[in-house]
Write a protein that holds these residues in place. Structure first.
Motif, mmCIF file in Angstrom:
data_model
loop_
_atom_site.group_PDB
_atom_site.id
_atom_site.type_symbol
_atom_site.label_atom_id
_atom_site.label_comp_id
_atom_site.label_asym_id
_atom_site.label_seq_id
_atom_site.Cartn_x
_atom_site.Cartn_y
_atom_site.Cartn_z
ATOM 1 N N VAL A 104 0.834 -1.203 0.000
ATOM 2 C CA VAL A 104 0.000 0.000 0.000
ATOM 3 C C VAL A 104 0.869 1.254 0.000
ATOM 4 O O VAL A 104 0.568 2.240 -0.682
ATOM 5 C CB VAL A 104 -0.936 -0.013 1.227
ATOM 6 C CG1 VAL A 104 -1.687 1.299 1.355
ATOM 7 C CG2 VAL A 104 -1.917 -1.186 1.130
ATOM 8 N N PHE A 105 1.964 1.218 0.743
ATOM 9 C CA PHE A 105 2.894 2.356 0.776
ATOM 10 C C PHE A 105 3.473 2.613 -0.610
ATOM 11 O O PHE A 105 3.610 3.770 -1.028
ATOM 12 C CB PHE A 105 4.017 2.054 1.769
ATOM 13 C CG PHE A 105 4.996 3.181 1.952
ATOM 14 C CD1 PHE A 105 4.734 4.212 2.841
ATOM 15 C CD2 PHE A 105 6.184 3.196 1.234
ATOM 16 C CE1 PHE A 105 5.640 5.251 3.007
ATOM 17 C CE2 PHE A 105 7.099 4.220 1.395
ATOM 18 C CZ PHE A 105 6.827 5.259 2.282
ATOM 19 N N SER A 106 3.802 1.544 -1.338
ATOM 20 C CA SER A 106 4.379 1.722 -2.675
ATOM 21 C C SER A 106 3.380 2.344 -3.640
ATOM 22 O O SER A 106 3.761 3.092 -4.546
ATOM 23 C CB SER A 106 4.854 0.368 -3.224
ATOM 24 O OG SER A 106 3.756 -0.450 -3.589
ATOM 25 N N GLN A 107 2.101 2.034 -3.448
ATOM 26 C CA GLN A 107 1.084 2.541 -4.362
ATOM 27 C C GLN A 107 0.729 4.001 -4.083
ATOM 28 O O GLN A 107 0.533 4.791 -5.023
ATOM 29 C CB GLN A 107 -0.178 1.689 -4.265
ATOM 30 C CG GLN A 107 -1.266 2.081 -5.256
ATOM 31 C CD GLN A 107 -2.515 1.252 -5.087
ATOM 32 O OE1 GLN A 107 -3.104 1.210 -4.011
ATOM 33 N NE2 GLN A 107 -2.926 0.580 -6.152
ATOM 34 N N HIS A 108 0.686 4.373 -2.818
ATOM 35 C CA HIS A 108 0.185 5.698 -2.464
ATOM 36 C C HIS A 108 1.273 6.693 -2.079
ATOM 37 O O HIS A 108 1.006 7.904 -2.041
ATOM 38 C CB HIS A 108 -0.808 5.579 -1.313
ATOM 39 C CG HIS A 108 -2.036 4.785 -1.660
ATOM 40 N ND1 HIS A 108 -3.029 5.278 -2.476
ATOM 41 C CD2 HIS A 108 -2.421 3.529 -1.319
ATOM 42 C CE1 HIS A 108 -3.990 4.371 -2.613
ATOM 43 N NE2 HIS A 108 -3.638 3.300 -1.918
#
Length: 363
Positions: A104-108
């Motif tokens: 999720v961190f990589s996406q947002h």
């Protein structure tokens, strides 16, 4: 008689340079890390790139990276089981939460591999503190069941109530991993001799983190904290009688174990560019228990060896047409025979052989 002050060597006093510091490597620690670095550097070549095995295992080069990732997970779990004597059936909670956190961190936010590891690890550490605070109020089998229950709660939350974040049963597919330090593609081979030995940049990245995790585990186990962990494992009641805050040390062991699981879970996301829902399922916890016990609990390298053997059977033996369908049975037989023959695991057997040859009794 000279009026000059005596030197530290003459008085026997320790100087600041003699006192081991946080970043000081000394004695067996330095030898251990150098030997580990050499093994990590040669591992991909010996496992899959060496001419003798390359024809058979050429397609399994990425398995070396996966073995190190699971090895970190098992190493952290052994801090809890092998050194503190606490059996957790819910460590998939930290592995899976870190994997989702990194994804999720990589996406947002950003797909930087380093920051993804940091983000996923922070999620796992915070979760470990909360679950440890709740679970460690009970001991023995009650503690094991509580950890299992909390992990399953997270699994079902990820599958439905939090599906808008985790993508539910489909797993999280929105992982966007960027280049290392903004300039080095992870999937490309390293140049020259480094590429021949290590393979891809991803393996080198995971190997460096593995070495750092081993160094951290070694330093923890050689510290007063490590001594207290062993004391709790051997006799918790006696540790209480001498004035130790046993609950606090058990919580610290739980959090440290979650930290290693967080690093491994984050790397798992980077390695696969995908987070399956099963990463939170109880079977993941069972696998790390088998790896740790198979390799040898209460040892620094046993869990990593156990992870390697488990994944070898799961990924390579299962690919054979003849025995592949029976790989679960083969793994079970290997586990039973190993534990029956070598109760201290594979690493314990190596230690026994070494002690027999050298006549020593050092651990």
């Amino acid at each position: 008689m000279s009026d000059e002050p005596a030197t530290a060597a003459e008085t026997g006093e320790e100087t600041p340079a003699d006192v081991p510091g946080v970043f000081t490597l000394y004695g067996n620690e330095l030898k251990t890390l150098i030997a580990t670095a050499i093994v990590l550097a040669l591992f991909p070549f010996v496992f899959a790139r060496m001419p003798v095995v390359s024809d058979v295992l050429q397609g399994y080069q990425s398995l070396t990276t996966l073995i190190l990732i699971w090895g970190i997970f098992a190493l952290g779990f052994d801090l809890l089981l092998g050194y503190t004597g606490l059996l957790s059936f819910g460590h998939a909670a930290f592995w899976g939460s870190a994997a989702y956190g990194a994804g999720v961190f990589s996406q947002h936010v950003t797909g930087s591999p380093v920051l993804m590891v940091v983000a996923g690890t922070l999620v796992a550490v915070l979760l470990a503190w909360v679950l440890g605070f709740l679970s460690l109020r009970r001991g023995g089998i009650y503690f094991a069941i509580l950890t299992l229950a909390f992990a399953q709660m997270l699994f079902y939350m990820a599958s439905s109530p939090l599906a808008f974040i985790t993508d539910g049963e489909n797993g999280f597919t929105g992982v966007e991993t960027a280049e290392l330090f903004g300039m080095i593609p992870l999937e490309e081979d390293l140049p020259s001799i480094l590429g021949e030995l290590l393979g891809t940049t991803l393996y080198a990245f995971v190997a460096v983190l593995t070495l750092l995790c081993i160094a951290l585990a070694y330093r923890i186990l050689q510290s007063p904290y490590g001594m207290v962990f062993r004391a709790i494992r051997e006799n918790e009641q006696r540790a209480k009688f001498v004035g130790l805050n046993v609950w606090r040390y058990k919580l610290m062991s739980f959090v440290l174990s979650g930290l290693f699981a967080g690093i491994a879970g984050s790397l798992f996301t980077i390695h696969g560019s995908y987070v399956p829902l099963s990463s939170l399922y109880w079977t993941e916890s069972g696998e790390v228990v088998i790896m740790t016990v198979l390799g040898g609990t209460g040892s620094l390298f046993g869990p990593i060896i156990g992870a390697g053997l488990y994944l070898y059977v799961e990924n390579i033996v299962s690919g054979f047409d003849t025995v592949g369908p029976f790989w679960h049975l083969i793994l079970g037989l290997v586990f039973v025979i190993t534990i029956w023959t070598f109760p201290r695991g594979i690493w314990g057997f190596f230690q026994d052989v070494r002690d027999y040859i050298t006549g020593g009794d050092d651990q």
